[in-house]
Design an enzyme around this catalytic site. Structure first.
Site, PDB file in Angstrom:
ATOM      1  N   ARG A   1     -87.678   9.356 -16.756  1.00  0.00           N
ATOM      2  CA  ARG A   1     -86.549   8.723 -17.448  1.00  0.00           C
ATOM      3  C   ARG A   1     -86.374   7.280 -17.007  1.00  0.00           C
ATOM      4  O   ARG A   1     -86.563   6.953 -15.844  1.00  0.00           O
ATOM      5  CB  ARG A   1     -85.253   9.443 -17.083  1.00  0.00           C
ATOM      6  CG  ARG A   1     -84.975  10.680 -17.852  1.00  0.00           C
ATOM      7  CD  ARG A   1     -83.542  11.039 -17.520  1.00  0.00           C
ATOM      8  NE  ARG A   1     -83.124  12.294 -18.080  1.00  0.00           N
ATOM      9  CZ  ARG A   1     -81.902  12.780 -17.899  1.00  0.00           C
ATOM     10  NH1 ARG A   1     -81.021  12.122 -17.172  1.00  0.00           N
ATOM     11  NH2 ARG A   1     -81.564  13.911 -18.431  1.00  0.00           N
TER      12      ARG A   1
ATOM     13  N   ARG B   1     -79.785  17.768  -7.030  1.00  0.00           N
ATOM     14  CA  ARG B   1     -78.963  18.168  -8.178  1.00  0.00           C
ATOM     15  C   ARG B   1     -79.324  19.568  -8.643  1.00  0.00           C
ATOM     16  O   ARG B   1     -78.474  20.337  -9.068  1.00  0.00           O
ATOM     17  CB  ARG B   1     -79.123  17.162  -9.324  1.00  0.00           C
ATOM     18  CG  ARG B   1     -78.545  15.813  -8.997  1.00  0.00           C
ATOM     19  CD  ARG B   1     -78.846  14.804 -10.069  1.00  0.00           C
ATOM     20  NE  ARG B   1     -78.021  15.003 -11.247  1.00  0.00           N
ATOM     21  CZ  ARG B   1     -78.248  14.423 -12.419  1.00  0.00           C
ATOM     22  NH1 ARG B   1     -79.279  13.617 -12.555  1.00  0.00           N
ATOM     23  NH2 ARG B   1     -77.457  14.653 -13.430  1.00  0.00           N
TER      24      ARG B   1
END
Ligand code: AMP
Length: 213
Positions: free
Chosen positions: A127, A171
């Site tokens: 990303r 995460r």
């Protein structure tokens, strides 16, 4: 229609939420976007949220629940909404359910966009984001026209701190520990639906639309 999108960070639930919002003409509410807007604007909420976000940790429920309840109380949410990134803990889900129950309302569907961890790590390290205008890219799937440069505003693209491999692993750990229990929570309510998030964006959306129709 009130819809919750579940799934690990990077599973594509934000994209699906956006598509649902367009098709059903309801607001797309992302707590992550609200926090990022606050960080950009330099608000107190943004300063507090950032300390957690940069480490891949969840922002405490006390901060998160209030902004979400304020948002869904706004007029444009009267006809429903799609929540993306909220709830992320059982207490958040309970507070939302209680607030809705007071108005005789409830969530219609919780849609889990299911993607294995290995795919997530691969996806997120590719990303790229423009911190100036918020546009996002992927070096393989959605590349900018010129490498490393935003198509919209010409600024340099970066790998966001929360997309860096170490943070992503953190995460995912947080997701499995704190958010995954929601799968069980909504299964018990009979409103959980699961879609295979490893398929193409269009195929995932076909599956989502079939559930909602
Ligand atoms: P997202 O854009 O949904 O991936 O969210 C980015 C970051 O914002 C997360 O890693 C959390 O630090 C924070 N965040 C977003 N939504 C929540 C939530 N419902 N509860 C706690 N933290 C959140």
């Amino acid at each position: 229609m009130k819809i919750i999108m579940l799934g690990a960070p990077g599973a594509g639930k934000g994209t699906q939420a956006q598509l649902i919002a367009e098709k059903y003409q309801i607001p797309h509410i992302s707590t992550g976007d609200i926090f990022r807007a606050n960080i950009k604007a330099g608000t107190q909420l943004g300063k507090e949220a950032r300390q957690y976000m940069d480490q891949g940790l969840l922002v405490p429920d006390e901060l998160t629940v209030k902004i979400l309840l304020d948002r869904v109380a706004q007029e444009d949410c009267a006809g429903g909404y799609v929540l993306d990134g909220f709830p992320r803990t059982i207490p958040q889900a309970q507070v939302l359910d209680e607030a809705l129950a007071k108005q005789g309302e409830k969530i219609d569907y919780a849609i889990d966009v299911n993607v294995p961890d290995e795919n997530i790590i691969r996806r997120m390290s590719g990303r790229r984001a423009c911190l100036a205008c918020g546009a996002t890219y992927h070096i393989e799937h959605v590349p900018p026209k010129q490498e490393g440069i935003c198509d919209h505003c010409g600024q340099k693209l970066v790998l966001r701190d929360d997309d860096k491999p170490e943070t992503v692993k953190n995460r995912l750990k947080v997701y499995h520990e704190q958010t995954q229990p929601l799968i069980e929570y909504y299964t018990e309510q009979g409103i959980l639906r699961t879609v295979d998030g490893t398929r193409s964006m269009a195929e995932v959306f076909d599956a989502v639309a079939a559930i909602l129709s």
